[in-house]
Scaffold this motif. Structure first.
Motif, PDB file in Angstrom:
ATOM      1  N   LYS A 148      -1.634   2.470  -2.967  1.00 42.38           N
ATOM      2  CA  LYS A 148      -1.738   3.978  -2.416  1.00 42.38           C
ATOM      3  C   LYS A 148      -1.088   4.198  -0.707  1.00 42.38           C
ATOM      4  CE  LYS A 148      -4.981   5.156  -5.606  1.00 42.38           C
ATOM      5  NZ  LYS A 148      -6.759   5.776  -6.140  1.00 42.38           N
ATOM      6  N   SER A 149      -1.066   3.214  -0.169  1.00 45.11           N
ATOM      7  CA  SER A 149      -1.109   3.382   0.772  1.00 45.11           C
ATOM      8  C   SER A 149       0.334   2.420   1.452  1.00 45.11           C
ATOM      9  CB  SER A 149      -1.943   3.024   1.858  1.00 45.11           C
ATOM     10  OG  SER A 149      -3.566   3.453   2.069  1.00 45.11           O
ATOM     11  N   SER A 150       0.570   3.247   2.688  1.00 45.31           N
ATOM     12  CA  SER A 150       1.982   2.246   3.178  1.00 45.31           C
ATOM     13  C   SER A 150       1.682   2.434   4.905  1.00 45.31           C
ATOM     14  CB  SER A 150       3.408   3.147   2.616  1.00 45.31           C
ATOM     15  OG  SER A 150       4.138   4.280   3.468  1.00 45.31           O
ATOM     16  N   VAL A 151       2.914   1.619   5.378  1.00 48.89           N
ATOM     17  CA  VAL A 151       2.233   1.752   7.040  1.00 48.89           C
ATOM     18  C   VAL A 151       3.116   2.939   7.360  1.00 48.89           C
ATOM     19  CG1 VAL A 151       2.319  -0.556   7.340  1.00 48.89           C
ATOM     20  CG2 VAL A 151       4.880   1.433   6.718  1.00 48.89           C
ATOM     21  N   ASP A 152       4.222   4.062   6.841  1.00 46.08           N
ATOM     22  CA  ASP A 152       3.910   5.391   6.872  1.00 46.08           C
ATOM     23  C   ASP A 152       3.010   6.408   6.891  1.00 46.08           C
ATOM     24  OD1 ASP A 152       6.843   4.366   6.821  1.00 46.08           O
ATOM     25  OD2 ASP A 152       7.362   5.610   5.053  1.00 46.08           O
ATOM     26  N   ASP A 153       2.484   5.873   6.365  1.00 49.09           N
ATOM     27  CA  ASP A 153       0.926   7.188   6.445  1.00 49.09           C
ATOM     28  C   ASP A 153      -0.099   6.988   8.057  1.00 49.09           C
ATOM     29  OD1 ASP A 153       0.987   7.773   3.676  1.00 49.09           O
ATOM     30  OD2 ASP A 153       0.131   6.116   3.221  1.00 49.09           O
ATOM     31  N   TYR A 154       0.137   6.177   8.818  1.00 45.11           N
ATOM     32  CA  TYR A 154      -0.067   5.651   9.827  1.00 45.11           C
ATOM     33  C   TYR A 154       0.657   6.844  10.922  1.00 45.11           C
ATOM     34  CZ  TYR A 154      -2.245   1.350   9.265  1.00 45.11           C
ATOM     35  OH  TYR A 154      -3.217   0.183   8.231  1.00 45.11           O
ATOM     36  N   LYS A 155       1.367   7.108  10.837  1.00 46.62           N
ATOM     37  CA  LYS A 155       2.598   7.910  11.576  1.00 46.62           C
ATOM     38  C   LYS A 155       2.010   9.407  11.506  1.00 46.62           C
ATOM     39  CE  LYS A 155       7.000   9.940  12.433  1.00 46.62           C
ATOM     40  NZ  LYS A 155       6.884  11.141  11.923  1.00 46.62           N
ATOM     41  N   LEU A 156       1.827   9.602  10.030  1.00 50.65           N
ATOM     42  CA  LEU A 156       1.467  11.002   9.417  1.00 50.65           C
ATOM     43  C   LEU A 156      -0.255  11.138   9.753  1.00 50.65           C
ATOM     44  CD1 LEU A 156       2.352  10.660   5.420  1.00 50.65           C
ATOM     45  CD2 LEU A 156       3.390  12.186   8.118  1.00 50.65           C
ATOM     46  N   ALA A 157      -1.354  10.437  10.283  1.00 50.28           N
ATOM     47  CA  ALA A 157      -2.413   9.996  10.307  1.00 50.28           C
ATOM     48  C   ALA A 157      -2.300  10.467  12.229  1.00 50.28           C
ATOM     49  CB  ALA A 157      -3.090   8.805  10.074  1.00 50.28           C
ATOM     50  N   ALA A 158      -1.567   9.742  12.697  1.00 55.54           N
ATOM     51  CA  ALA A 158      -1.173   9.796  13.912  1.00 55.54           C
ATOM     52  C   ALA A 158      -1.375  11.656  14.590  1.00 55.54           C
ATOM     53  CB  ALA A 158      -0.888   9.203  15.054  1.00 55.54           C
ATOM     54  N   GLU A 159      -0.015  11.878  13.543  1.00 58.03           N
ATOM     55  CA  GLU A 159       0.201  13.136  13.913  1.00 58.03           C
ATOM     56  C   GLU A 159      -0.755  14.299  13.827  1.00 58.03           C
ATOM     57  OE1 GLU A 159       4.774  12.661  12.750  1.00 58.03           O
ATOM     58  OE2 GLU A 159       3.723  13.267  11.493  1.00 58.03           O
ATOM     59  N   ALA A 160      -1.853  14.308  12.876  1.00 58.07           N
ATOM     60  CA  ALA A 160      -2.786  14.557  12.418  1.00 58.07           C
ATOM     61  C   ALA A 160      -4.079  14.807  13.463  1.00 58.07           C
ATOM     62  CB  ALA A 160      -3.159  14.567  11.087  1.00 58.07           C
ATOM     63  N   CYS A 161      -3.571  13.608  14.162  1.00 57.91           N
ATOM     64  CA  CYS A 161      -4.983  13.967  15.386  1.00 57.91           C
ATOM     65  C   CYS A 161      -3.942  14.739  16.400  1.00 57.91           C
ATOM     66  CB  CYS A 161      -5.217  12.013  15.374  1.00 57.91           C
ATOM     67  SG  CYS A 161      -6.072  11.523  13.979  1.00 57.91           S
ATOM     68  N   LEU A 162      -3.300  14.301  16.541  1.00 54.02           N
ATOM     69  CA  LEU A 162      -2.348  15.217  18.236  1.00 54.02           C
ATOM     70  C   LEU A 162      -3.129  16.218  18.450  1.00 54.02           C
ATOM     71  CD1 LEU A 162       1.707  14.513  18.146  1.00 54.02           C
ATOM     72  CD2 LEU A 162      -0.558  13.659  19.475  1.00 54.02           C
ATOM     73  N   PRO A 163      -3.381  17.007  17.364  1.00 58.27           N
ATOM     74  CA  PRO A 163      -4.152  18.510  18.038  1.00 58.27           C
ATOM     75  C   PRO A 163      -5.358  18.640  18.760  1.00 58.27           C
ATOM     76  CG  PRO A 163      -3.580  18.983  16.151  1.00 58.27           C
ATOM     77  CD  PRO A 163      -3.690  17.478  15.931  1.00 58.27           C
TER      78      PRO A 163
END
Length: 310
Positions: A148-163
């Motif tokens: 289900k997961s892909s390495v692209d999900d890490y970028k989305l996860a990092a962006e979600a943590c920025l705030p």
């Protein structure tokens, strides 16, 4: 050692990144790229030179660690032969970098770190070591699921943590950030459709582990970055040993069941699709009823068995 703090005109806060999956892990690299591209931070990296998953808070004591500079665009980075706790300790010591970071971020781990698995986690230990030294810290894990997961999900996860990172640094700047704990963030598998951010407490979820005898490393399989992560053959490679050395037996851990939580704990909220934010301390204290039991039990136990020994 040189680092990108030497530019005195740069007033951006400094974050230091570490992890337990190793400095080449896609989770760390994605996190660093997002931090650098935001242009909000000066970025340092001090991470293990190889995978150090599930090492908990172990440290290197009797021997020196080897350190090598690594090229990562926009960051000053070093790979270290030690554990995640070693990397944080070295990175905040001013022996490697010229100043102490404002915030330590450990991750992004390949697999969630919830419940009792927090105790095993090298990712959480990387943040906890900073907490031990009064430096604000966050551990970050992504609930990777094979297929289900892909390495692209890490970028989305990092962006979600920025705030969250930015808000912490704002509190630090205003001297209003509490140093009596640190944060553990877990991001759901379907990060694109997450349900929002939820403050949770550490639960008691854990996989019950057993052992089985095997004849080779490959037969036993491989525990990947987290015991909570489903195996994905494309995510990692395995090292095989041909046979058991003479005189030895090989045993491997295997999952034989799971214990889940009550409502509103980290694991269940993560499974429901929330980004869980869990404040942690150095240790998890015993529950109140357990402490009450031993408060009455200890004096009577000592008296009873001291008397019987006479």
């Amino acid at each position: 050692m040189d680092d990108n703090n030497n530019n005195s005109s740069d007033e951006r806060p400094t974050v230091m990144v570490t992890n337990d999956d190793g400095i080449d892990a896609p989770g760390l690299r994605s996190l660093v790229r997002v931090l650098v591209s935001s242009n909000r931070f000066r970025v340092l990296v001090c991470a293990p030179d190889s995978e150090k998953s599930a090492v908990s808070h172990s440290i290197t004591w009797r021997h020196p660690v080897a350190v090598k500079k690594v090229d990562i665009d926009g960051a000053t980075a070093y790979a270290v032969s030690g554990t995640p706790a070693d990397c944080t300790s070295l990175g905040i010591s001013e022996a490697l970098f010229s100043s102490v970071p404002d915030l330590v971020i450990s991750g992004i781990n390949m697999g969630s770190n919830c419940g009792y698995h927090i105790v095993y986690s090298g990712t959480v230990a990387g943040a906890r070591e900073a907490f031990f030294n009064d430096i604000p810290a966050v551990s970050v894990s992504y609930d990777w699921v094979g297929g289900k997961s892909s390495v692209d999900d890490y970028k989305l996860a990092a962006e979600a943590c920025l705030p969250i990172f930015s808000a912490i640094l704002d509190e630090i700047k205003n001297k209003s950030y509490p140093l009596r704990g640190f944060l553990n963030i877990d991001l759901p598998t379907d990060i694109t459709n997450h349900k929002g951010y939820k403050l949770t407490k550490q639960g008691k979820s854990i996989f019950k582990m057993g052992w089985k005898q095997v004849i080779s490393e490959r037969q036993g399989g491989k525990m990947l970055s987290s015991m909570e992560m489903e195996s994905d053959s494309s995510a990692r490679t395995e090292n095989d040993t041909s046979t058991v050395p003479a005189g030895y037996l090989l045993f491997k851990r295997e999952v034989r069941g799971a214990v889940l939580d009550e409502v509103d704990t980290d694991k269940l909220s993560l499974q429901e699709g929330y980004i869980t934010v869990t404040p942690l301390g150095a240790v998890s204290p015993a529950e109140t009823d357990v402490h009450s039991f031993f408060k009455e039990w200890l004096p009577s136990a000592i008296q009873r068995f001291s008397s019987s020994a006479l």
